[in-house]
Design an enzyme around this catalytic site. Structure first.
Site, PDB file in Angstrom:
ATOM      1  N   ASP A   1      67.198 -30.407  42.470  1.00  0.00           N
ATOM      2  CA  ASP A   1      67.698 -32.257  42.093  1.00  0.00           C
ATOM      3  C   ASP A   1      67.249 -32.392  40.608  1.00  0.00           C
ATOM      4  OD1 ASP A   1      68.844 -34.618  43.707  1.00  0.00           O
ATOM      5  OD2 ASP A   1      67.362 -34.739  42.468  1.00  0.00           O
TER       6      ASP A   1
ATOM      7  N   LYS B   1      63.425 -33.932  51.620  1.00  0.00           N
ATOM      8  CA  LYS B   1      63.544 -33.954  50.465  1.00  0.00           C
ATOM      9  C   LYS B   1      62.469 -34.219  50.148  1.00  0.00           C
ATOM     10  CE  LYS B   1      66.447 -35.300  47.116  1.00  0.00           C
ATOM     11  NZ  LYS B   1      67.914 -34.163  46.528  1.00  0.00           N
TER      12      LYS B   1
HETATM   13  P1  NDP Z   1      69.643 -33.145  36.185  1.00  0.00           P
HETATM   14  O1  NDP Z   1      68.234 -33.374  36.143  1.00  0.00           O
HETATM   15  O2  NDP Z   1      70.549 -31.827  36.297  1.00  0.00           O
HETATM   16  O3  NDP Z   1      70.323 -33.948  35.117  1.00  0.00           O
HETATM   17  C1  NDP Z   1      70.129 -35.360  35.805  1.00  0.00           C
HETATM   18  C2  NDP Z   1      70.655 -36.149  34.259  1.00  0.00           C
HETATM   19  O4  NDP Z   1      71.394 -37.243  34.869  1.00  0.00           O
HETATM   20  C3  NDP Z   1      70.002 -35.521  32.753  1.00  0.00           C
HETATM   21  O5  NDP Z   1      71.305 -36.294  31.848  1.00  0.00           O
HETATM   22  C4  NDP Z   1      69.349 -37.210  32.770  1.00  0.00           C
HETATM   23  O6  NDP Z   1      69.260 -37.413  31.295  1.00  0.00           O
HETATM   24  C5  NDP Z   1      70.113 -38.231  33.765  1.00  0.00           C
HETATM   25  N1  NDP Z   1      69.520 -39.042  34.101  1.00  0.00           N
HETATM   26  C6  NDP Z   1      68.099 -38.624  34.924  1.00  0.00           C
HETATM   27  N2  NDP Z   1      67.056 -39.645  35.305  1.00  0.00           N
HETATM   28  C7  NDP Z   1      68.399 -40.658  34.644  1.00  0.00           C
HETATM   29  C8  NDP Z   1      67.831 -42.329  34.870  1.00  0.00           C
HETATM   30  N3  NDP Z   1      66.351 -42.611  35.551  1.00  0.00           N
HETATM   31  N4  NDP Z   1      68.254 -43.388  33.298  1.00  0.00           N
HETATM   32  C9  NDP Z   1      69.253 -42.287  32.996  1.00  0.00           C
HETATM   33  N5  NDP Z   1      69.808 -41.181  33.162  1.00  0.00           N
HETATM   34  C10 NDP Z   1      68.749 -40.513  34.158  1.00  0.00           C
HETATM   35  O7  NDP Z   1      70.134 -33.486  37.832  1.00  0.00           O
HETATM   36  P2  NDP Z   1      70.852 -33.282  38.819  1.00  0.00           P
HETATM   37  O8  NDP Z   1      71.990 -33.296  37.932  1.00  0.00           O
HETATM   38  O9  NDP Z   1      70.929 -32.265  39.655  1.00  0.00           O
HETATM   39  O10 NDP Z   1      70.930 -34.645  39.432  1.00  0.00           O
HETATM   40  C11 NDP Z   1      71.955 -35.725  39.336  1.00  0.00           C
HETATM   41  C12 NDP Z   1      72.453 -36.885  40.332  1.00  0.00           C
HETATM   42  O11 NDP Z   1      72.512 -35.967  41.385  1.00  0.00           O
HETATM   43  C13 NDP Z   1      70.961 -37.280  40.918  1.00  0.00           C
HETATM   44  O12 NDP Z   1      70.709 -38.950  41.887  1.00  0.00           O
HETATM   45  C14 NDP Z   1      70.146 -35.900  42.234  1.00  0.00           C
HETATM   46  O13 NDP Z   1      70.180 -36.667  43.130  1.00  0.00           O
HETATM   47  C15 NDP Z   1      72.473 -35.691  42.799  1.00  0.00           C
HETATM   48  N6  NDP Z   1      72.604 -34.801  43.461  1.00  0.00           N
HETATM   49  C16 NDP Z   1      72.120 -33.533  42.751  1.00  0.00           C
HETATM   50  C17 NDP Z   1      72.586 -32.287  43.165  1.00  0.00           C
HETATM   51  C18 NDP Z   1      73.035 -30.582  43.058  1.00  0.00           C
HETATM   52  O14 NDP Z   1      72.934 -29.821  43.510  1.00  0.00           O
HETATM   53  N7  NDP Z   1      72.060 -30.527  42.057  1.00  0.00           N
HETATM   54  C19 NDP Z   1      73.587 -32.253  44.859  1.00  0.00           C
HETATM   55  C20 NDP Z   1      73.611 -33.943  45.287  1.00  0.00           C
HETATM   56  C21 NDP Z   1      73.421 -35.008  44.709  1.00  0.00           C
HETATM   57  P3  NDP Z   1      67.900 -37.096  31.250  1.00  0.00           P
HETATM   58  O15 NDP Z   1      68.090 -35.686  30.645  1.00  0.00           O
HETATM   59  O16 NDP Z   1      67.860 -38.422  29.952  1.00  0.00           O
HETATM   60  O17 NDP Z   1      66.748 -37.674  31.886  1.00  0.00           O
END
Ligand code: NDP
Length: 450
Positions: A166, A126
């Site tokens: 991510d 990661k």
């Molecule tokens: P994105 O950046 O596309 O979206 C993240 C979302 O989560 C946004 O809506 C963001 O809101 C919100 N968010 C992020 N940090 C916080 C925080 N500290 N508190 C509250 N809301 C938060 O990321 P992904 O959708 O790619 O990833 C989301 C999760 O899924 C993560 O945990 C990631 O590790 C996991 N994941 C992702 C994969 C992938 O293929 N993308 C694969 C496996 C797991 P805001 O815009 O306001 O920050």
């Protein structure tokens, strides 16, 4: 817990005392492994667990870049190459101001087991940076990505380490990172990064894969417990890549998504969320979710309050999908959700539910799809992207989606069969941990003390 596990945990806590997320992730895994370590005393003789919790390598580096005002900014970059015993290190890059070594290590540690569960030949890694992409111009994002890659390129390669996206790293960032890698190496090595655009070696269905995969896993989990998605009310935390495509697939299966959120707050639309509007706001315009009200004035918006349960979790729902970030649901939040009659939780994010809350859900017979199994669809499809890059060929959307569905179905099967074998009931988290650990332990054992 066996003495061996207790000792390793105690040592890990002592050595990494300032890394709370990493300790949390290690505890969550090791605490479920007793039935396996008891049966295999050779693990202790070969210090297998001690080796498992120590990353093979951590790279930390300076990332200088110039903002639009001509000012030099400096961020910190990371790549944790945790365990390469079953394949090249594989795992995403996270750009978020909260990124630190503890979060990088927890994510890389989880990734080892997740990747093992996919059945594909990928090890755990990661990376990321404490860079905050919010409010940055396109030029600033490009400048940062290029500087980040100037250093990262020394440490990655299609047979060595293959990053992806991510939080904060989507198609735009992967494009800039790949461009810089290609320029430095003077070669088109498509398999060095995944999540690429379709025009230059990306895989169809990669964008949808984590969200779709979560719902495929949950479909199997519900089926095994004589339930399904039809007519269920669903709430989702987050409105990013995972959240959007989980919402799309669960709607296709007959459920109604009534709430989604971002870090500022949550929207509730009792008629069902207009996902096209969410895609426009988040994927195209990069705006706050509150803007949803402009097109849907009858929806409600609730602002999050620092230190309080995120608004989205107070809404009554049958199924809740935490798809934002780690430690979003603690025991207080879990109690609210159980009181509201939740029947299933799907961890789209990594470690969104803390261990106390997980145990509370299991005790209250709430089905929990654990992150390292349920959100493995993204990395599995990344491995399919690598495969297509090696073949210099591509599969159709339907072909990739079908393979993803098969992989997720098999992952649930492995979790359930292992849970059944060890008498763990609906504790699919323990099932996932044990199934994945056995594979990684066998590979590490076969390769000797390295
Ligand atoms: P994105 O950046 O596309 O979206 C993240 C979302 O989560 C946004 O809506 C963001 O809101 C919100 N968010 C992020 N940090 C916080 C925080 N500290 N508190 C509250 N809301 C938060 O990321 P992904 O959708 O790619 O990833 C989301 C999760 O899924 C993560 O945990 C990631 O590790 C996991 N994941 C992702 C994969 C992938 O293929 N993308 C694969 C496996 C797991 P805001 O815009 O306001 O920050």
């Amino acid at each position: 817990m066996s003495n061996y596990i207790e000792n390793v945990l105690a040592k890990t806590k002592e050595k990494n005392s300032n890394e709370k997320e990493f300790i949390q992730a290690v505890s969550e895994v090791l605490e479920t492994l007793k039935p396996v370590t008891d049966k295999n005393p050779e693990y202790e003789k070969t210090a297998l667990l001690e080796r498992l919790v120590e990353p093979e390598r951590i790279i930390s580096f300076r990332v200088p870049w110039i903002d639009d005002n001509g000012k030099v900014q400096v961020n910190r970059g990371f790549r944790v190459q945790f365990n390469g015993s079953i394949g090249p290190y594989k795992g995403g890059l996270r750009f978020h101001p909260s990124v630190n070594q503890s979060i990088m290590k927890f994510l890389a540690f989880e990734q080892i087991f997740k990747n093992a569960l996919t059945g594909l030949p990928i090890g755990g890694g990661k990376g990321g940076s404490d860079f905050d992409p919010k409010g940055k111009s396109d030029r600033e994002i490009m400048s940062f990505c290029q500087s980040f890659m100037n250093e990262l390129q020394r440490h990655i390669g299609h047979n060595l380490d293959v990053p992806a996206g991510d939080i904060g790293v989507g198609a735009r960032e992967i494009g800039y990172l790949f461009g810089q890698y290609r320029k430095i190496k003077n070669a088109f090595e498509a398999g060095v990064l995944t999540g690429k655009g379709l025009e230059y070696g990306g895989s169809l269905a990669r964008k949808e894969a984590t969200g779709f995969g979560l719902i495929y896993y949950m479909r199997e989990m519900l089926k095994a417990n004589n339930l399904d998605f039809k007519g269920k009310i669903v709430t989702i935390s987050g409105s990013g890549n995972v959240a959007i495509y989980a919402a799309q697939k669960v709607t296709e299966y007959g459920a109604k998504v009534v709430a989604m959120s971002d870090s500022n707050g949550c929207i509730y639309d009792k008629d069902g969320i207009d996902l096209d509007e969410i895609k426009r706001l988040k994927e195209v315009e990069r705006l706050r979710i509150k803007e949803y009200l402009k097109k849907h004035p009858t929806a409600q918006y609730t602002e999050n309050v620092e230190g309080k349960t995120p608004a989205v979790y107070s809404i009554k729902a049958d199924i809740v999908l935490p798809c934002a970030t780690q430690n979003d649901i603690n025991i207080q939040t879990a109690e609210i959700m159980v009181k509201n009659g939740v029947i299933a939780i799907g961890e789209g994010a990594n470690m969104p539910v803390d261990i106390e809350a997980i145990n509370y859900f299991i005790k209250n017979k709430v089905l929990l799809a654990p992150a390292k199994a349920a959100n493995a669809g993204g990395v599995a499809t990344s491995a399919l992207e690598m495969c297509q890059n090696s073949m210099r060929y591509f599969w159709t959307f339907e072909e990739v989606d079908k393979k993803l569905d098969e992989i997720m179905t098999n992952i649930f099967k492995a979790c359930k069969e292992t849970a059944d074998e060890y008498g763990l009931g609906i504790n699919y988290l323990a099932g996932a941990n044990i199934a994945a650990f056995k594979k990684v332990a066998a590979a590490m054992t076969a390769q000797g003390i390295i």
